[in-house]
Scaffold this motif. Structure first.
Motif, PDB file in Angstrom:
ATOM      1  N   VAL A  65       0.836  -1.203   0.000  1.00 44.91           N
ATOM      2  CA  VAL A  65       0.000   0.000   0.000  1.00 44.91           C
ATOM      3  C   VAL A  65       0.871   1.254   0.000  1.00 44.91           C
ATOM      4  CG1 VAL A  65      -1.674   1.326   1.342  1.00 44.91           C
ATOM      5  CG2 VAL A  65      -1.973  -1.142   1.077  1.00 44.91           C
ATOM      6  N   ASN A  66       1.930   1.241   0.800  1.00 43.44           N
ATOM      7  CA  ASN A  66       2.833   2.387   0.826  1.00 43.44           C
ATOM      8  C   ASN A  66       3.617   2.520  -0.477  1.00 43.44           C
ATOM      9  OD1 ASN A  66       3.200   3.879   3.669  1.00 43.44           O
ATOM     10  ND2 ASN A  66       2.635   1.754   4.053  1.00 43.44           N
ATOM     11  N   LEU A  67       3.915   1.385  -1.113  1.00 41.35           N
ATOM     12  CA  LEU A  67       4.574   1.441  -2.414  1.00 41.35           C
ATOM     13  C   LEU A  67       3.662   2.103  -3.448  1.00 41.35           C
ATOM     14  CD1 LEU A  67       7.211   0.469  -3.864  1.00 41.35           C
ATOM     15  CD2 LEU A  67       5.886  -1.509  -4.644  1.00 41.35           C
ATOM     16  N   LEU A  68       2.381   1.784  -3.396  1.00 43.70           N
ATOM     17  CA  LEU A  68       1.410   2.421  -4.291  1.00 43.70           C
ATOM     18  C   LEU A  68       1.335   3.921  -4.010  1.00 43.70           C
ATOM     19  CD1 LEU A  68      -0.844   2.334  -6.408  1.00 43.70           C
ATOM     20  CD2 LEU A  68      -2.436   1.720  -4.570  1.00 43.70           C
ATOM     21  N   THR A  69       1.303   4.295  -2.739  1.00 48.69           N
ATOM     22  CA  THR A  69       1.256   5.714  -2.375  1.00 48.69           C
ATOM     23  C   THR A  69       2.493   6.449  -2.863  1.00 48.69           C
ATOM     24  OG1 THR A  69       0.001   5.128  -0.380  1.00 48.69           O
ATOM     25  CG2 THR A  69       0.967   7.326  -0.463  1.00 48.69           C
ATOM     26  N   SER A  70       3.661   5.827  -2.683  1.00 50.97           N
ATOM     27  CA  SER A  70       4.907   6.428  -3.146  1.00 50.97           C
ATOM     28  C   SER A  70       4.900   6.613  -4.660  1.00 50.97           C
ATOM     29  CB  SER A  70       6.092   5.547  -2.728  1.00 50.97           C
ATOM     30  OG  SER A  70       7.303   6.021  -3.285  1.00 50.97           O
ATOM     31  N   THR A  71       4.397   5.599  -5.372  1.00 51.43           N
ATOM     32  CA  THR A  71       4.347   5.685  -6.833  1.00 51.43           C
ATOM     33  C   THR A  71       3.456   6.834  -7.286  1.00 51.43           C
ATOM     34  OG1 THR A  71       4.638   3.283  -6.948  1.00 51.43           O
ATOM     35  CG2 THR A  71       3.837   4.393  -8.927  1.00 51.43           C
ATOM     36  N   LEU A  72       2.306   6.988  -6.661  1.00 50.60           N
ATOM     37  CA  LEU A  72       1.392   8.073  -7.028  1.00 50.60           C
ATOM     38  C   LEU A  72       1.982   9.439  -6.692  1.00 50.60           C
ATOM     39  CD1 LEU A  72      -1.996   6.489  -5.869  1.00 50.60           C
ATOM     40  CD2 LEU A  72      -1.100   6.676  -8.200  1.00 50.60           C
ATOM     41  N   LEU A  73       2.719   9.513  -5.586  1.00 47.30           N
ATOM     42  CA  LEU A  73       3.372  10.778  -5.242  1.00 47.30           C
ATOM     43  C   LEU A  73       4.437  11.138  -6.275  1.00 47.30           C
ATOM     44  CD1 LEU A  73       3.778  10.469  -1.366  1.00 47.30           C
ATOM     45  CD2 LEU A  73       2.297  12.047  -2.612  1.00 47.30           C
ATOM     46  N   PHE A  74       5.176  10.143  -6.763  1.00 49.74           N
ATOM     47  CA  PHE A  74       6.139  10.405  -7.829  1.00 49.74           C
ATOM     48  C   PHE A  74       5.431  10.898  -9.085  1.00 49.74           C
ATOM     49  CE2 PHE A  74       9.442   7.627  -5.744  1.00 49.74           C
ATOM     50  CZ  PHE A  74      10.453   8.571  -5.771  1.00 49.74           C
ATOM     51  N   ALA A  75       4.259  10.336  -9.353  1.00 56.00           N
ATOM     52  CA  ALA A  75       3.532  10.687 -10.575  1.00 56.00           C
ATOM     53  C   ALA A  75       3.040  12.131 -10.548  1.00 56.00           C
ATOM     54  CB  ALA A  75       2.361   9.731 -10.783  1.00 56.00           C
TER      55      ALA A  75
ATOM     56  N   GLY B 154       3.955  14.517  -8.102  1.00 55.11           N
ATOM     57  CA  GLY B 154       4.857  15.453  -7.444  1.00 55.11           C
ATOM     58  C   GLY B 154       5.603  16.328  -8.442  1.00 55.11           C
ATOM     59  N   GLU B 155       5.683  17.606  -8.163  1.00 53.69           N
ATOM     60  CA  GLU B 155       6.367  18.546  -9.050  1.00 53.69           C
ATOM     61  C   GLU B 155       7.487  19.300  -8.341  1.00 53.69           C
ATOM     62  OE1 GLU B 155       3.466  21.094 -10.762  1.00 53.69           O
ATOM     63  OE2 GLU B 155       2.552  19.510 -11.991  1.00 53.69           O
ATOM     64  N   SER B 156       7.548  19.210  -7.026  1.00 48.87           N
ATOM     65  CA  SER B 156       8.583  19.915  -6.279  1.00 48.87           C
ATOM     66  C   SER B 156       9.603  18.920  -5.734  1.00 48.87           C
ATOM     67  CB  SER B 156       7.960  20.697  -5.119  1.00 48.87           C
ATOM     68  OG  SER B 156       7.394  19.812  -4.162  1.00 48.87           O
ATOM     69  N   TYR B 157      10.760  19.465  -5.357  1.00 44.29           N
ATOM     70  CA  TYR B 157      11.798  18.606  -4.784  1.00 44.29           C
ATOM     71  C   TYR B 157      11.315  17.964  -3.487  1.00 44.29           C
ATOM     72  CZ  TYR B 157      16.280  17.161  -2.822  1.00 44.29           C
ATOM     73  OH  TYR B 157      17.304  16.427  -2.276  1.00 44.29           O
ATOM     74  N   GLY B 158      10.579  18.709  -2.672  1.00 50.05           N
ATOM     75  CA  GLY B 158      10.101  18.178  -1.402  1.00 50.05           C
ATOM     76  C   GLY B 158       9.155  17.010  -1.575  1.00 50.05           C
ATOM     77  N   SER B 159       8.248  17.092  -2.538  1.00 51.07           N
ATOM     78  CA  SER B 159       7.302  16.002  -2.761  1.00 51.07           C
ATOM     79  C   SER B 159       8.008  14.757  -3.277  1.00 51.07           C
ATOM     80  CB  SER B 159       6.211  16.441  -3.734  1.00 51.07           C
ATOM     81  OG  SER B 159       6.763  16.792  -4.989  1.00 51.07           O
ATOM     82  N   LEU B 160       8.980  14.931  -4.153  1.00 57.26           N
ATOM     83  CA  LEU B 160       9.734  13.786  -4.665  1.00 57.26           C
ATOM     84  C   LEU B 160      10.600  13.167  -3.566  1.00 57.26           C
ATOM     85  CD1 LEU B 160      10.861  15.171  -8.155  1.00 57.26           C
ATOM     86  CD2 LEU B 160       8.935  13.661  -7.638  1.00 57.26           C
ATOM     87  N   PHE B 161      11.159  14.014  -2.715  1.00 59.86           N
ATOM     88  CA  PHE B 161      11.970  13.515  -1.598  1.00 59.86           C
ATOM     89  C   PHE B 161      11.110  12.686  -0.646  1.00 59.86           C
ATOM     90  CE2 PHE B 161      14.094  13.642   2.477  1.00 59.86           C
ATOM     91  CZ  PHE B 161      15.435  13.559   2.160  1.00 59.86           C
ATOM     92  N   PHE B 162       9.913  13.166  -0.362  1.00 55.04           N
ATOM     93  CA  PHE B 162       9.011  12.425   0.519  1.00 55.04           C
ATOM     94  C   PHE B 162       8.587  11.106  -0.113  1.00 55.04           C
ATOM     95  CE2 PHE B 162       4.667  11.437   1.992  1.00 55.04           C
ATOM     96  CZ  PHE B 162       4.930  11.236   3.341  1.00 55.04           C
ATOM     97  N   ALA B 163       8.324  11.125  -1.425  1.00 55.73           N
ATOM     98  CA  ALA B 163       7.939   9.900  -2.124  1.00 55.73           C
ATOM     99  C   ALA B 163       9.058   8.867  -2.061  1.00 55.73           C
ATOM    100  CB  ALA B 163       7.585  10.220  -3.576  1.00 55.73           C
ATOM    101  N   ARG B 164      10.285   9.302  -2.254  1.00 53.59           N
ATOM    102  CA  ARG B 164      11.435   8.384  -2.200  1.00 53.59           C
ATOM    103  C   ARG B 164      11.623   7.834  -0.785  1.00 53.59           C
ATOM    104  NH1 ARG B 164      14.582   5.459  -5.893  1.00 53.59           N
ATOM    105  NH2 ARG B 164      16.709   5.259  -5.107  1.00 53.59           N
ATOM    106  N   SER B 165      11.458   8.677   0.218  1.00 52.21           N
ATOM    107  CA  SER B 165      11.588   8.223   1.603  1.00 52.21           C
ATOM    108  C   SER B 165      10.488   7.230   1.955  1.00 52.21           C
ATOM    109  CB  SER B 165      11.539   9.424   2.554  1.00 52.21           C
ATOM    110  OG  SER B 165      12.569  10.346   2.279  1.00 52.21           O
ATOM    111  N   LEU B 166       9.278   7.493   1.491  1.00 51.47           N
ATOM    112  CA  LEU B 166       8.166   6.579   1.748  1.00 51.47           C
ATOM    113  C   LEU B 166       8.417   5.226   1.100  1.00 51.47           C
ATOM    114  CD1 LEU B 166       5.350   6.244   3.008  1.00 51.47           C
ATOM    115  CD2 LEU B 166       4.374   7.068   0.855  1.00 51.47           C
ATOM    116  N   GLN B 167       9.078   5.213  -0.040  1.00 53.59           N
ATOM    117  CA  GLN B 167       9.413   3.936  -0.645  1.00 53.59           C
ATOM    118  C   GLN B 167      10.386   3.141   0.223  1.00 53.59           C
ATOM    119  OE1 GLN B 167      11.540   3.955  -4.374  1.00 53.59           O
ATOM    120  NE2 GLN B 167      11.315   1.735  -4.609  1.00 53.59           N
ATOM    121  N   GLY B 168      11.241   3.841   0.971  1.00 54.14           N
ATOM    122  CA  GLY B 168      12.136   3.144   1.879  1.00 54.14           C
ATOM    123  C   GLY B 168      11.377   2.360   2.936  1.00 54.14           C
TER     124      GLY B 168
END
Length: 276
Positions: free
Chosen positions: A115-125, A127-141
């Motif tokens: 479920v968190n992997l799905l959330t991270s993927t959608l955030l990457f899709a 996300g337009e700012s560095y902060g949103s992409l950083f959070f998406a990558r951290s959530l994938q961890g």
């Protein structure tokens, strides 16, 4: 820290083939997402920063701009921090997931991770700012920690003999290599010809399918009683085979980790390919 022993009551275990297929798909999707962002993030961040300077979102004009080398230097550190955030979170969460699995069972962490992997993927899709992409990558961890630990525990639980366990683990871990192999070209081609969102939408669809399979085939209820014996960190770290395994994994993954943040930017500055 706890070493979890495979259950000996096979009558209570779900059918092995669907479970192993779900673990294989989970590992595959996790590693596709791991690598699909590598060719996308550096160019995307540069295009976003460049558009602020040139009042345009054209990547072609960005490549021909005089600020290109400066942008590369500015983004190099940020890209490294963004990509490494996943590993930092996973390193911290891995032992916590192992401990929690003793009480929740192995299937629930796998589901939470998916479920968190799905959330991270959608955030990457989106996300337009560095902060949103950083959070998406951290959530994938966090997602990778849940999937990796619980997935291997499920493999050990399903395979009762040492021979079958070794064979199946080899096949399941092959999904890691396959995910890495597919992620780089999958991300680069779709980003170049379709756009940033396209590769992540594809991963999100497959992850949703994987979650649906887990709801159908896996029992997400915690076990009635726990098994295994508590083992201290000192006892684990005094085991030579464990240290050898840790060292081998560390060496084998370090090369990829070193290349990922710097190679895309080096290719752009050295070969100067067309990115628009």
């Amino acid at each position: 820290m706890t070493i979890l022993q495979p259950s000996t009551n096979s009558a209570k275990l779900p059918s092995a083939k669907p479970v192993l297929a779900i673990v294989y798909l989970s590992f595959l999707l996790d590693n596709i997402l791991l690598t699909v962002v590598v060719p996308i993030v550096p160019v995307y961040l540069i295009s976003v920063d460049g558009s602020r300077d040139h009042d345009t979102k054209s990547k072609v004009s960005l490549v021909n701009s005089t600020r290109l080398d400066e942008l590369f230097l500015e983004e190099n550190g940020r890209v490294g921090f963004l990509l490494s955030s996943k590993a930092v979170v996973q390193l911290l969460v891995n032992p916590l997931v192992g401990y929690a699995a003793r009480y929740t069972g192995y299937t629930l962490p796998l589901f939470v991770g998916s479920v968190n992997l799905l959330t991270s993927t959608l955030l990457f899709a989106i996300g337009e700012s560095y902060g949103s992409l950083f959070f998406a990558r951290s959530l994938q961890g966090f997602a990778s920690a849940c999937i990796g630990v619980s997935g291997m525990c499920l493999v050990a639980e399903q395979c009762q003999t040492e021979g079958s366990r070794s064979k199946v683990m080899g096949v399941v871990l092959g999904s890691v290599a396959l995910g890495v192999l597919l992620g780089y070209p999958f991300g680069s081609f779709l980003y170049d010809f379709v756009g940033k969102t396209a590769p992540f939408v594809g991963i999100a669809i497959l992850t949703t399918f994987n979650i649906g399979c887990q709801l159908v085939y896996l029992d997400l209820k915690p076990p009635a009683e726990t098994s295994g014996r508590p083992t201290s960190w000192s006892e684990l770290m005094s085991d030579g085979l464990i240290l050898l395994t840790v060292g081998a994994i560390w060496v084998s993954t370090s090369a990829m980790a070193v290349l990922e943040p710097c190679l895309p930017l080096w290719l752009l500055t050295t070969i100067k390919p067309e990115v628009g």
